[in-house]
Structure formats: structure tokens, C-alpha cells
Design a protein around this motif. Structure first.
Motif, PDB file in Angstrom:
ATOM      1  N   SER A   1      20.696  68.076  52.900  1.00 22.50           N
ATOM      2  CA  SER A   1      21.412  69.169  54.181  1.00 22.50           C
ATOM      3  C   SER A   1      21.386  70.847  53.283  1.00 22.50           C
TER       4      SER A   1
ATOM      5  N   ALA B   1      26.862  70.078  61.402  1.00 25.68           N
ATOM      6  CA  ALA B   1      26.494  68.299  61.690  1.00 25.68           C
ATOM      7  C   ALA B   1      24.470  68.402  62.020  1.00 25.68           C
ATOM      8  N   ASP B   2      24.080  68.746  62.802  1.00 24.51           N
ATOM      9  CA  ASP B   2      22.714  68.199  63.326  1.00 24.51           C
ATOM     10  C   ASP B   2      22.263  68.616  61.701  1.00 24.51           C
TER      11      ASP B   2
ATOM     12  N   GLU C   1      22.782  64.848  60.090  1.00 24.50           N
ATOM     13  CA  GLU C   1      22.308  63.719  61.600  1.00 24.50           C
ATOM     14  C   GLU C   1      20.218  63.732  60.892  1.00 24.50           C
ATOM     15  N   GLN C   2      20.013  65.325  61.040  1.00 21.42           N
ATOM     16  CA  GLN C   2      18.513  65.147  60.980  1.00 21.42           C
ATOM     17  C   GLN C   2      18.211  64.066  59.671  1.00 21.42           C
TER      18      GLN C   2
ATOM     19  N   ASN D   1      18.788  61.048  59.218  1.00 19.56           N
ATOM     20  CA  ASN D   1      17.455  60.247  59.455  1.00 19.56           C
ATOM     21  C   ASN D   1      15.759  60.092  59.645  1.00 19.56           C
TER      22      ASN D   1
ATOM     23  N   HIS E   1      31.475  63.380  54.798  1.00 22.48           N
ATOM     24  CA  HIS E   1      30.363  62.931  55.077  1.00 22.48           C
ATOM     25  C   HIS E   1      30.214  61.271  55.032  1.00 22.48           C
TER      26      HIS E   1
ATOM     27  N   PHE F   1      30.651  59.738  58.135  1.00 20.05           N
ATOM     28  CA  PHE F   1      29.901  60.114  59.620  1.00 20.05           C
ATOM     29  C   PHE F   1      28.387  59.324  59.365  1.00 20.05           C
ATOM     30  N   ILE F   2      28.206  59.678  57.890  1.00 26.49           N
ATOM     31  CA  ILE F   2      26.937  58.643  57.680  1.00 26.49           C
ATOM     32  C   ILE F   2      27.187  57.401  57.545  1.00 26.49           C
TER      33      ILE F   2
ATOM     34  N   LEU G   1      26.283  56.934  61.119  1.00 27.02           N
ATOM     35  CA  LEU G   1      24.967  57.420  62.147  1.00 27.02           C
ATOM     36  C   LEU G   1      24.226  56.028  61.650  1.00 27.02           C
ATOM     37  N   THR G   2      24.068  54.954  60.821  1.00 29.60           N
ATOM     38  CA  THR G   2      24.069  54.063  60.018  1.00 29.60           C
ATOM     39  C   THR G   2      24.303  53.096  60.680  1.00 29.60           C
TER      40      THR G   2
END
Length: 333
Positions: free
Chosen positions: A10, A94-95, A98-99, A102, A132, A135-136, A139-140
Motif C-alpha cells: 500500500s 485507508a482504501d 484495506e484493498q 483483502n 495501521h 486497522f489491520i 479488518l482481519t
């Protein structure tokens, strides 16, 4: 160039040094890899003077990497001025993260490498995570994971792996935060990660003491007796190899580092000072205990030097290489 799935990188804060060091990292790694695909703005990366090619899928990176930087292109919302972050671009930053995550969760990427982000513009745009790592982890959170879940921050420099029990906590709060439960959980995450992500069959952990001289038997602090030693006994009962609390001033010289595979440090500077002394330019920040591999350079956005062509890519190159090594270790299980 063929091999495992590429790493997803990223771009981070677009007004910082991220685009520059990504371009330099690709130049250093294009011949031998590890292969990575950038999740970011292709036009901004093109401005760094290296060849760039947009791709439609992470799997396309392998065929492109030897001649150009492969980019999964998502345009920024507003033009970038080096050294001057704009909250209007924070949502896109942020996107990108996240991408990348993913892609790793789907198996299209073998791991995630994150270029530095700036917290202030993200917070101004409503970002609700400290950084980070958190956030990660969010996301997980719903992804199955066979192990003790982190996140635990590990800093690496040369042969040193320093893992943090507390991270950005005021020093005055550290004694209360260092509990038996927290020390044990951190040790379990590190122990499992050394086996899973580093291929170490029987990890050896060292534990840093909180007080000078490990408390001198209670004369200058009781935490070693009341908290750290009970944690050690619990962990040893689980089969984890870990030292008694050891004075931090004797833990980091060459001979000491040879006696352990990772050291548990109780607060930020206890880990960061030896890491940055040992290898100031090449340290790596790794998040342990997550379903996805994640590494990052151990430095910030460098707004003061952004756009001047002087930013060094050593730490990012080391982060990419480490992520590739960790991905290979997981693949070998």
C-alpha cells in the motif's frame, strides 16, 4: 519471473516519502524480487521517474515486475503537494490499506507491506484507529486463525527481534499495564509466530526486566517478583522456552543476542533504542499474530524531506524482503 503470489504494497501517505521509496525499492528488487504490486495512484508513482504499468489483478504483477512497477491504480481525490498532507485524500489512503489486506486474505497476495501513513489527516477525515496495526487487526478480526491472536508489534534489525508488551503508552502507565496476562499473551503470539513465520522449530525467548538490575531481588522494584516471574513460570509450564526477567542493559550486545531468537520488551524505548542503534536505516516493523503477514518500514512519512529526492529506501527494502521470507515460511508448513 515466477514464484509465490506477489506481496501487496500500500502506497501510504501520498505527500510523504512513500512514493519515492517505493520507486527506489522496485529499482533495487526488480531483478530478484520479492515481487510486489503497489496499491496506490499510478500517476503519482510515475512521477518518481521509474517505469510504471497498471494491472487489473495482483496475479499480473509477476509478468510485469522485471520491467515496470505493477500498480493496482486508484486515483487520489485531490492533487498532491510533497510535504503537505491533505485530509481530502485520507479516505483513499485507508482504501489502499484495506484493498491490500483483502488481497492477502483472498490469497491473491502472499502478504502486506505498508508504506508510512500520517495520522493527523486520517483523523481529520474520521479514521478511528490509532494506526495501521489496529486497522489491520480490525479488518482481519473475522478471519479464522489457528493460533493466539495479536496484534503484537515486533521490530527487527539485523539479528535482533524485539517484541513489545506495551507500545505507545506513557512511561508512568507501563507498570500497571504490564500484567501476567499481557506478558503471557505476548509471549504466546511471539512463540507461535517464530515457528509459523520464521521456521524456528524451538524458539528461545528472552524477557527484559522492568527495573534496573531486574529489581535487585525487590530492593529497587517488585514487578519482577510479583508479575514477570509468575508469567515466566506459566509460560514454561506450557512448554515455552523463556528466560527469567533479565536486566535490559545486558540484553542487546552481540553475545547476548546469540542466546535468544526474540526478546520481549516491556515498553517502547526499551525495544526501539537497541533496534535503531543496531540498524538505524534498515529496521522493520512487523505485526505478529494476524491471519495475514504485515511488515512496514520503521520510520514515518518524512514530510520534511518529501519530494527532495533524498529519502532512503533501506527500511522499505528490508520490509519487503522480510515479508517475502515470512510468506515462504508459511507456505512451507
Amino acid at each position: 519471473m515466477t514464484g509465490p503470489a506477489p506481496l501487496a504494497l500500500s502506497m501510504g501517505e501520498p505527500a510523504g516519502v512513500g512514493p519515492e521509496i517505493i520507486a527506489r525499492a522496485w529499482s533495487a528488487l526488480k531483478a530478484e524480487g520479492p515481487v510486489f504490486v503497489v496499491v496506490g495512484d499510478a500517476a503519482l508513482l510515475r512521477a518518481q521517474g521509474q517505469p510504471v504499468q497498471t494491472v487489473l489483478a495482483a496475479s499480473d504483477a509477476d509478468a510485469v515486475f522485471g520491467r515496470a512497477i505493477p500498480v493496482l491504480d486508484t486515483h487520489l481525490r485531490t492533487p498532491v503537494k510533497a510535504g503537505h498532507p491533505d485530509a481530502a485524500n485520507a479516505g483513499t489512503v485507508a482504501d489502499w490499506i484495506e484493498q491490500a489486506v483483502n488481497l492477502a486474505m483472498s490469497g491473491e497476495a502472499s502478504g502486506v507491506v505498508t508504506a508510512p501513513i500520517a495520522k493527523a489527516p486520517l483523523y481529520a477525515a474520521g479514521f478511528r484507529f490509532p494506526g495501521h496495526t489496529e486497522f489491520i487487526a480490525e479488518l482481519t478480526a473475522d478471519v479464522p486463525f489457528a493460533g493466539t491472536r495479536g496484534p503484537v508489534m515486533m521490530l527487527t534489525a539485523k539479528d535482533l527481534r524485539a517484541c513489545l508488551v506495551t507500545i505507545h503508552s506513557p512511561l508512568a502507565e507501563v507498570p500497571e499495564l504490564v500484567t501476567v496476562e499481557r506478558v503471557c499473551r505476548t509471549a504466546r503470539v511471539v512463540h507461535e509466530a517464530l515457528k509459523r513465520d520464521f521456521g524456528i522449530a524451538r524458539p528461545r525467548l528472552a524477557l527484559a526486566a522492568l527495573n534496573p538490575h531486574a529489581g535487585e531481588g525487590g530492593a529497587i522494584g517488585l514487578e519482577e517478583i510479583a508479575v514477570l516471574q509468575p508469567a515466566v513460570e506459566t509460560l514454561r509450564a506450557e512448554g515455552i522456552l523463556i528466560t527469567d526477567p533479565r536486566p535490559a542493559d545486558t540484553l542487546f550486545h552481540d553475545e547476548a543476542r546469540a542466546t535468544y531468537d526474540a526478546v520481549l520488551c516491556l515498553y517502547h524505548d526499551q525495544a526501539l533504542i537497541p533496534v535503531k542503534t543496531l540498524d538505524f536505516w534498515g529496521g522493520v516493523n512487523t505485526t505478529l499474530g494476524l491471519p495475514v503477514i504485515r511488515t512496514s518500514p520503521d520510520h514515518g512519512t518524512g514530510f520534511d524531506i518529501a519530494g527532495k529526492g533524498v529519502a532512503r529506501a533501506d527500511s522499505l527494502i528490508a520490509a519487503i524482503r522480510l515479508a517475502g521470507q515470512m510468506a515462504a515460511a508459511r507456505a512451507a508448513l
